[in-house]
Design a protein around this motif. Sequence first.
Motif, mmCIF file in Angstrom:
data_model
loop_
_atom_site.group_PDB
_atom_site.id
_atom_site.type_symbol
_atom_site.label_atom_id
_atom_site.label_comp_id
_atom_site.label_asym_id
_atom_site.label_seq_id
_atom_site.Cartn_x
_atom_site.Cartn_y
_atom_site.Cartn_z
ATOM 1 N N GLN A 1 0.827 -1.201 0.000
ATOM 2 C CA GLN A 1 0.000 0.000 0.000
ATOM 3 C C GLN A 1 0.867 1.259 0.000
ATOM 4 O OE1 GLN A 1 -3.056 -0.322 -0.535
ATOM 5 N NE2 GLN A 1 -4.225 1.442 0.181
ATOM 6 N N GLY A 2 1.910 1.272 0.828
ATOM 7 C CA GLY A 2 2.794 2.425 0.870
ATOM 8 C C GLY A 2 3.530 2.636 -0.443
ATOM 9 N N GLN A 3 3.949 1.536 -1.075
ATOM 10 C CA GLN A 3 4.630 1.641 -2.367
ATOM 11 C C GLN A 3 3.675 2.166 -3.442
ATOM 12 O OE1 GLN A 3 5.927 -2.440 -2.554
ATOM 13 N NE2 GLN A 3 8.004 -1.934 -1.881
ATOM 14 N N LYS A 4 2.413 1.780 -3.367
ATOM 15 C CA LYS A 4 1.432 2.297 -4.325
ATOM 16 C C LYS A 4 1.229 3.800 -4.137
ATOM 17 C CE LYS A 4 -1.100 -2.025 -4.996
ATOM 18 N NZ LYS A 4 -2.356 -2.781 -4.746
ATOM 19 N N HIS A 5 1.204 4.251 -2.887
ATOM 20 C CA HIS A 5 1.115 5.691 -2.636
ATOM 21 C C HIS A 5 2.315 6.415 -3.241
ATOM 22 C CE1 HIS A 5 -2.319 6.539 0.061
ATOM 23 N NE2 HIS A 5 -2.177 5.297 0.470
ATOM 24 N N LEU A 6 3.511 5.836 -3.069
ATOM 25 C CA LEU A 6 4.712 6.465 -3.619
ATOM 26 C C LEU A 6 4.676 6.453 -5.144
ATOM 27 C CD1 LEU A 6 7.421 7.809 -3.297
ATOM 28 C CD2 LEU A 6 8.465 5.538 -3.011
ATOM 29 N N LEU A 7 4.203 5.377 -5.743
ATOM 30 C CA LEU A 7 4.073 5.339 -7.202
ATOM 31 C C LEU A 7 3.160 6.458 -7.686
ATOM 32 C CD1 LEU A 7 4.217 4.267 -10.066
ATOM 33 C CD2 LEU A 7 2.541 2.498 -9.436
ATOM 34 N N PRO B 1 -3.948 11.481 2.206
ATOM 35 C CA PRO B 1 -2.971 10.556 1.608
ATOM 36 C C PRO B 1 -2.358 9.568 2.591
ATOM 37 C CG PRO B 1 -1.947 12.671 2.018
ATOM 38 C CD PRO B 1 -3.408 12.838 2.347
ATOM 39 N N PHE B 2 -2.506 9.796 3.905
ATOM 40 C CA PHE B 2 -1.858 8.932 4.878
ATOM 41 C C PHE B 2 -2.816 7.948 5.538
ATOM 42 C CE2 PHE B 2 0.843 12.942 5.575
ATOM 43 C CZ PHE B 2 1.639 12.636 4.480
ATOM 44 N N ALA B 3 -4.068 7.945 5.111
ATOM 45 C CA ALA B 3 -5.062 7.075 5.743
ATOM 46 C C ALA B 3 -4.653 5.610 5.607
ATOM 47 C CB ALA B 3 -6.430 7.298 5.109
ATOM 48 N N GLY B 4 -4.608 4.901 6.730
ATOM 49 C CA GLY B 4 -4.316 3.478 6.703
ATOM 50 C C GLY B 4 -2.855 3.115 6.613
ATOM 51 N N LEU B 5 -1.951 4.092 6.620
ATOM 52 C CA LEU B 5 -0.523 3.797 6.504
ATOM 53 C C LEU B 5 0.110 3.666 7.880
ATOM 54 C CD1 LEU B 5 0.584 6.199 3.627
ATOM 55 C CD2 LEU B 5 -0.156 3.821 3.469
ATOM 56 N N ASP B 6 1.102 2.767 7.996
ATOM 57 C CA ASP B 6 1.805 2.647 9.265
ATOM 58 C C ASP B 6 2.778 3.817 9.427
ATOM 59 O OD1 ASP B 6 4.116 2.031 7.761
ATOM 60 O OD2 ASP B 6 3.794 -0.122 7.981
ATOM 61 N N ILE B 7 3.333 3.958 10.622
ATOM 62 C CA ILE B 7 4.145 5.128 10.946
ATOM 63 C C ILE B 7 5.389 5.250 10.064
ATOM 64 C CG2 ILE B 7 5.536 6.202 12.772
ATOM 65 C CD1 ILE B 7 3.463 5.178 14.779
ATOM 66 N N PRO B 8 6.189 4.173 9.843
ATOM 67 C CA PRO B 8 7.376 4.326 8.990
ATOM 68 C C PRO B 8 7.033 4.748 7.564
ATOM 69 C CG PRO B 8 7.534 2.315 10.286
ATOM 70 C CD PRO B 8 6.130 2.831 10.456
ATOM 71 N N ARG C 1 4.374 6.339 6.530
ATOM 72 C CA ARG C 1 3.894 7.724 6.608
ATOM 73 C C ARG C 1 5.072 8.700 6.666
ATOM 74 N NH1 ARG C 1 -0.926 9.535 9.800
ATOM 75 N NH2 ARG C 1 -0.678 11.730 10.312
ATOM 76 N N MET C 2 6.066 8.398 7.499
ATOM 77 C CA MET C 2 7.241 9.264 7.622
ATOM 78 C C MET C 2 8.008 9.356 6.308
ATOM 79 S SD MET C 2 8.588 8.112 11.421
ATOM 80 C CE MET C 2 10.077 9.130 11.288
ATOM 81 N N GLN C 3 8.133 8.230 5.620
ATOM 82 C CA GLN C 3 8.858 8.228 4.344
ATOM 83 C C GLN C 3 8.134 9.064 3.299
ATOM 84 O OE1 GLN C 3 9.249 4.014 3.619
ATOM 85 N NE2 GLN C 3 10.319 3.733 5.573
ATOM 86 N N LEU C 4 6.805 8.923 3.242
ATOM 87 C CA LEU C 4 6.041 9.708 2.273
ATOM 88 C C LEU C 4 6.102 11.201 2.596
ATOM 89 C CD1 LEU C 4 2.884 7.518 1.617
ATOM 90 C CD2 LEU C 4 4.685 8.092 -0.008
ATOM 91 N N VAL C 5 6.080 11.543 3.882
ATOM 92 C CA VAL C 5 6.197 12.951 4.265
ATOM 93 C C VAL C 5 7.518 13.526 3.765
ATOM 94 C CG1 VAL C 5 6.527 14.510 6.232
ATOM 95 C CG2 VAL C 5 4.641 12.871 6.240
ATOM 96 N N ARG C 6 8.610 12.757 3.891
ATOM 97 C CA ARG C 6 9.913 13.240 3.406
ATOM 98 C C ARG C 6 9.875 13.484 1.905
ATOM 99 N NH1 ARG C 6 12.061 9.473 7.163
ATOM 100 N NH2 ARG C 6 12.509 7.943 5.523
ATOM 101 N N HIS C 7 9.265 12.560 1.162
ATOM 102 C CA HIS C 7 9.170 12.742 -0.294
ATOM 103 C C HIS C 7 8.317 13.971 -0.636
ATOM 104 C CE1 HIS C 7 11.364 9.274 -1.674
ATOM 105 N NE2 HIS C 7 10.623 8.448 -0.970
ATOM 106 N N LEU C 8 7.224 14.145 0.076
ATOM 107 C CA LEU C 8 6.355 15.293 -0.180
ATOM 108 C C LEU C 8 7.059 16.601 0.147
ATOM 109 C CD1 LEU C 8 2.993 13.875 1.165
ATOM 110 C CD2 LEU C 8 3.428 14.603 -1.187
#
Length: 241
Positions: free
Chosen positions: A140-146, A164-171, A173-180
């Motif tokens: 799920q997290g990889q799909k968000h990043l894609l 965009p973070f609904a249902g994501l675990d903490i790590p 979520r943190m990784q996606l925040v850095r990309h954003l």
Amino acid sequence: MQPETGIRVEGLAYAIGPRPVLGPISLHLPGPRVGIVGRNGSGKSTLARLLAGLIQPGEGQIRIEGVDTWQDRRAAIATVGILFQNPEHQIIFPTVLEEMVFGLRQQGRSKAEARQIALDTLVTFGKSHWQDANTDALSQGQKHLLCLMAVMAMRPRWLILDEPFAGLDIPTRMQLVRHLDGCGARIVHITHDPRDLQDYDQLFWLDRGQIRATGGLELLEDFTAQMIRDGGQDDLAQLAG
């Protein structure tokens, strides 16, 4: 004449049949980081789709950097991108590279140019080894990043985030925040969770389709206090947004 900047919403309203969903509201969002918070059913996802030009306003107009996102779709996809709460609603192709190329082709890029931009974007995100990966095999997290990479490959000036973070675990979520944080686009982040908006200094509270308040971090405190009061009620009918 100075070119228009930011997002301008004028008299925006949207209804489903006789039921009003949003507005009328008027806003000026200069950016670079705008947060919109509201409970479920307040019209948040409808506003996100209206801003991205995916649905037609019932009334009023939205202009982003001077572009009417509903009337001028070609200009809109170069100006604004959107990340949905559920990436399954966004991903339509079987491989990562195909998914990333699609939006670029919609912008009018040639096949060769679109492929090269997609490959370059994968390199920028450190994911060049993903190009032939099956999208169904991604987490799920990889799909968000894609979805983020596919949108950012089109170099939009604004990015609309719909929970965009609904249902994501903490790590994740943190990784996606850095990309954003490093994506380079101006952001409108729409969420029910005030924790998502702690670093935003331009905030709006959306309540039953209307802007209830604007402000800074104190708005999040007021929103949280109201949600706690609402949650303390015994009648679940009162919780329907």
